[in-house]
Design a protein around this motif. Structure first.
Motif, PDB file in Angstrom:
ATOM      1  N   SER A   9      -5.475   7.619 -10.306  1.00 33.28           N
ATOM      2  CA  SER A   9      -4.335   8.480  -9.525  1.00 33.28           C
ATOM      3  C   SER A   9      -4.462   7.226  -8.686  1.00 33.28           C
ATOM      4  CB  SER A   9      -5.482   9.889  -8.880  1.00 33.28           C
ATOM      5  OG  SER A   9      -5.146  10.561  -9.738  1.00 33.28           O
ATOM      6  N   PRO A  10      -3.345   7.259  -8.234  1.00 32.54           N
ATOM      7  CA  PRO A  10      -3.361   5.736  -6.810  1.00 32.54           C
ATOM      8  C   PRO A  10      -4.164   6.369  -5.020  1.00 32.54           C
ATOM      9  CG  PRO A  10      -0.923   6.821  -7.825  1.00 32.54           C
ATOM     10  CD  PRO A  10      -2.486   7.643  -8.749  1.00 32.54           C
ATOM     11  N   SER A  11      -4.662   4.561  -4.688  1.00 29.23           N
ATOM     12  CA  SER A  11      -5.194   5.564  -3.249  1.00 29.23           C
ATOM     13  C   SER A  11      -4.344   5.157  -2.040  1.00 29.23           C
ATOM     14  CB  SER A  11      -6.715   4.787  -3.434  1.00 29.23           C
ATOM     15  OG  SER A  11      -7.529   4.732  -2.104  1.00 29.23           O
ATOM     16  N   ILE A  12      -3.663   5.294  -1.856  1.00 29.39           N
ATOM     17  CA  ILE A  12      -2.549   4.999  -0.541  1.00 29.39           C
ATOM     18  C   ILE A  12      -2.856   4.839   0.726  1.00 29.39           C
ATOM     19  CG2 ILE A  12      -0.282   5.209  -0.140  1.00 29.39           C
ATOM     20  CD1 ILE A  12      -0.111   6.231  -3.252  1.00 29.39           C
ATOM     21  N   ASP A  13      -3.360   4.177   1.452  1.00 28.57           N
ATOM     22  CA  ASP A  13      -4.115   4.021   3.277  1.00 28.57           C
ATOM     23  C   ASP A  13      -3.177   5.034   3.594  1.00 28.57           C
ATOM     24  OD1 ASP A  13      -4.547   3.292   5.765  1.00 28.57           O
ATOM     25  OD2 ASP A  13      -5.617   3.199   4.637  1.00 28.57           O
ATOM     26  N   SER A  14      -3.990   6.033   5.079  1.00 28.25           N
ATOM     27  CA  SER A  14      -3.272   6.835   5.475  1.00 28.25           C
ATOM     28  C   SER A  14      -2.355   6.222   6.210  1.00 28.25           C
ATOM     29  CB  SER A  14      -3.861   7.805   6.426  1.00 28.25           C
ATOM     30  OG  SER A  14      -4.892   6.613   7.100  1.00 28.25           O
ATOM     31  N   ASP A  15      -1.927   5.370   6.374  1.00 28.73           N
ATOM     32  CA  ASP A  15      -1.213   4.679   6.963  1.00 28.73           C
ATOM     33  C   ASP A  15      -0.468   3.264   6.515  1.00 28.73           C
ATOM     34  OD1 ASP A  15      -0.158   2.942   9.383  1.00 28.73           O
ATOM     35  OD2 ASP A  15      -0.981   1.180   9.523  1.00 28.73           O
ATOM     36  N   ALA A  16      -0.105   3.755   5.136  1.00 23.59           N
ATOM     37  CA  ALA A  16       0.786   2.980   4.450  1.00 23.59           C
ATOM     38  C   ALA A  16       1.941   4.064   4.460  1.00 23.59           C
ATOM     39  CB  ALA A  16       0.371   2.557   3.202  1.00 23.59           C
ATOM     40  N   TRP A  17       3.273   3.464   3.889  1.00 22.69           N
ATOM     41  CA  TRP A  17       4.515   4.360   3.121  1.00 22.69           C
ATOM     42  C   TRP A  17       5.013   3.785   2.171  1.00 22.69           C
ATOM     43  CZ3 TRP A  17       9.440   3.993   3.366  1.00 22.69           C
ATOM     44  CH2 TRP A  17      10.557   5.015   2.680  1.00 22.69           C
ATOM     45  N   THR A  29      -4.000   0.590  -5.134  1.00 24.84           N
ATOM     46  CA  THR A  29      -4.511   0.666  -3.868  1.00 24.84           C
ATOM     47  C   THR A  29      -3.256   0.168  -3.023  1.00 24.84           C
ATOM     48  OG1 THR A  29      -6.626   0.718  -4.750  1.00 24.84           O
ATOM     49  CG2 THR A  29      -6.699   0.235  -3.003  1.00 24.84           C
ATOM     50  N   ILE A  30      -2.938   0.649  -1.500  1.00 22.44           N
ATOM     51  CA  ILE A  30      -2.288   0.017  -1.155  1.00 22.44           C
ATOM     52  C   ILE A  30      -2.653  -0.014   0.178  1.00 22.44           C
ATOM     53  CG2 ILE A  30       0.249   0.260  -0.177  1.00 22.44           C
ATOM     54  CD1 ILE A  30       1.252   1.469  -2.396  1.00 22.44           C
ATOM     55  N   GLY A  31      -3.000  -0.983   0.518  1.00 24.99           N
ATOM     56  CA  GLY A  31      -3.880  -0.921   2.319  1.00 24.99           C
ATOM     57  C   GLY A  31      -2.767  -0.031   2.806  1.00 24.99           C
ATOM     58  N   ALA A  32      -3.355  -0.724   4.228  1.00 20.95           N
ATOM     59  CA  ALA A  32      -2.839  -0.445   5.667  1.00 20.95           C
ATOM     60  C   ALA A  32      -2.021  -1.114   5.739  1.00 20.95           C
ATOM     61  CB  ALA A  32      -4.031  -0.046   6.665  1.00 20.95           C
ATOM     62  N   GLY A  33      -0.730   0.003   6.936  1.00 22.43           N
ATOM     63  CA  GLY A  33       0.308  -0.963   7.243  1.00 22.43           C
ATOM     64  C   GLY A  33       1.661  -1.172   5.969  1.00 22.43           C
ATOM     65  N   SER A  34       1.203  -1.292   4.843  1.00 29.75           N
ATOM     66  CA  SER A  34       1.999  -1.715   3.876  1.00 29.75           C
ATOM     67  C   SER A  34       3.564  -0.229   3.419  1.00 29.75           C
ATOM     68  CB  SER A  34       1.273  -2.057   2.796  1.00 29.75           C
ATOM     69  OG  SER A  34       0.313  -2.849   2.183  1.00 29.75           O
ATOM     70  N   ARG A  35       4.619  -1.383   3.102  1.00 29.32           N
ATOM     71  CA  ARG A  35       5.331  -0.017   2.720  1.00 29.32           C
ATOM     72  C   ARG A  35       5.827  -0.644   1.657  1.00 29.32           C
ATOM     73  NH1 ARG A  35       2.933   1.503   7.030  1.00 29.32           N
ATOM     74  NH2 ARG A  35       4.022   0.974   8.482  1.00 29.32           N
ATOM     75  N   ILE A  50      -3.721  -1.842  -9.904  1.00 25.89           N
ATOM     76  CA  ILE A  50      -2.886  -3.106  -8.519  1.00 25.89           C
ATOM     77  C   ILE A  50      -3.794  -3.126  -7.554  1.00 25.89           C
ATOM     78  CG2 ILE A  50      -0.501  -2.504  -7.777  1.00 25.89           C
ATOM     79  CD1 ILE A  50       0.473  -2.058 -10.151  1.00 25.89           C
ATOM     80  N   HIS A  51      -3.383  -3.911  -6.623  1.00 22.90           N
ATOM     81  CA  HIS A  51      -4.010  -3.833  -5.125  1.00 22.90           C
ATOM     82  C   HIS A  51      -3.111  -4.792  -4.472  1.00 22.90           C
ATOM     83  CE1 HIS A  51      -7.161  -3.986  -1.501  1.00 22.90           C
ATOM     84  NE2 HIS A  51      -5.992  -4.633  -1.729  1.00 22.90           N
ATOM     85  N   ILE A  52      -2.910  -3.659  -3.169  1.00 22.01           N
ATOM     86  CA  ILE A  52      -1.714  -4.187  -2.317  1.00 22.01           C
ATOM     87  C   ILE A  52      -2.671  -4.268  -1.247  1.00 22.01           C
ATOM     88  CG2 ILE A  52       0.666  -4.310  -1.526  1.00 22.01           C
ATOM     89  CD1 ILE A  52       0.933  -4.545  -4.492  1.00 22.01           C
ATOM     90  N   GLY A  53      -2.634  -5.545  -0.706  1.00 24.92           N
ATOM     91  CA  GLY A  53      -3.414  -5.794   0.699  1.00 24.92           C
ATOM     92  C   GLY A  53      -2.598  -5.333   1.629  1.00 24.92           C
ATOM     93  N   ARG A  54      -3.736  -5.393   3.128  1.00 27.95           N
ATOM     94  CA  ARG A  54      -2.825  -5.081   4.244  1.00 27.95           C
ATOM     95  C   ARG A  54      -1.475  -5.521   4.740  1.00 27.95           C
ATOM     96  NH1 ARG A  54      -5.705  -5.478   7.996  1.00 27.95           N
ATOM     97  NH2 ARG A  54      -5.018  -5.014   9.839  1.00 27.95           N
ATOM     98  N   ASN A  55      -0.717  -4.964   5.454  1.00 24.81           N
ATOM     99  CA  ASN A  55       0.699  -4.664   5.863  1.00 24.81           C
ATOM    100  C   ASN A  55       1.814  -5.958   4.834  1.00 24.81           C
ATOM    101  OD1 ASN A  55       0.570  -4.341   8.145  1.00 24.81           O
ATOM    102  ND2 ASN A  55      -0.904  -5.745   8.589  1.00 24.81           N
ATOM    103  N   CYS A  56       1.628  -5.387   3.994  1.00 23.12           N
ATOM    104  CA  CYS A  56       2.949  -6.141   2.445  1.00 23.12           C
ATOM    105  C   CYS A  56       3.460  -5.505   2.317  1.00 23.12           C
ATOM    106  CB  CYS A  56       1.859  -5.992   1.462  1.00 23.12           C
ATOM    107  SG  CYS A  56       0.529  -7.002   1.046  1.00 23.12           S
ATOM    108  N   ILE A  57       5.275  -5.707   2.842  1.00 20.86           N
ATOM    109  CA  ILE A  57       6.082  -5.454   2.275  1.00 20.86           C
ATOM    110  C   ILE A  57       6.440  -5.903   0.825  1.00 20.86           C
ATOM    111  CG2 ILE A  57       8.181  -4.947   3.281  1.00 20.86           C
ATOM    112  CD1 ILE A  57       6.299  -4.223   5.046  1.00 20.86           C
TER     113      ILE A  57
END
Length: 199
Positions: A9-17, A29-35, A50-57
């Motif tokens: 299952s995906p792991s999505i930071d609470s500050d990601a959208w 995995t989607i990091g904080a601030g990513s959209r 798949i790993h998406i870092g912080r503040n990625c769009i």
């Protein structure tokens, strides 16, 4: 839509959208601030991540994929533009992948690089930090050579040795019925999507 895939299952930071009409499937995995914007698709097939870092769009209708043979990683502060395609690549931080660009299996893109509109980074290609793939050009090889799209023979001379069917699908290009073998295997692997469940 957030989907499990083979109990991953995906792991999505609470500050990601993630937009409601985007798809995030499997070991993602989607990091904080990513959209993750509308219509984007992030799909990690069985055994891949798949790993998406912080503040990625990740903009509208972009596709990011991982396979069992090729994980995909995108560093912090990256943009993946609309209608672009990234599969099984390792992208360092602060990289701009523009609209319509394509980045293939085993590619490595160094920090601060740009793949401009409709640019291509071919499989097993390595871009040094700070590199630029011009609009519509093709980067191929390790280290990368930049070629305009009208240089097909030169691109093919480099690309052929990278062995797309062998590297991506484990199929010898010279074997009979290459496409039948590839599509039959893919059909079996992708058939598991019939059992997907929402998280």
């Amino acid at each position: 839509m957030i989907l499990s895939y083979e109990e991953q299952s995906p792991s999505i930071d609470s500050d990601a959208w993630v937009a409601q009409d985007a798809t995030v499937c499997g070991d993602v995995t989607i990091g904080a601030g990513s959209r993750i914007m509308h219509g984007a698709r992030l799909v990690a097939e069985a055994g891949g991540s798949i790993h998406i870092g912080r503040n990625c769009i990740v903009f509208e209708n972009a596709v990011i994929r991982a396979t069992s043979r090729h994980d995909c990683s995108i560093g912090d502060h990256c943009i993946v533009g609309p209608n672009s395609h990234v599969v099984g690549a390792q992208i360092d931080g602060e990289v701009f992948v523009a609209t319509g660009a394509a980045v293939f299996h085993g590619a490595q893109i160094g920090r601060g690089s740009e793949v401009r509109i409709n640019g291509t980074v071919h499989l097993r290609t390595r871009l040094e930090p700070g590199s630029t793939v011009p609009i519509g050009w093709v980067a191929v090889g390790d280290p990368a050579e930049m070629l305009s799209s009208d240089q097909h023979e030169a691109i093919w001379a480099l690309q052929k040795t990278l062995d797309f069917p062998g590297f991506v699908y484990g199929v010898d290009r010279s074997s009979p019925d290459v496409m039948k073998t590839i599509t039959s295997r893919l059909s079996d692997v992708l058939g598991i999507h019939r059992a997907e469940s929402s998280c």
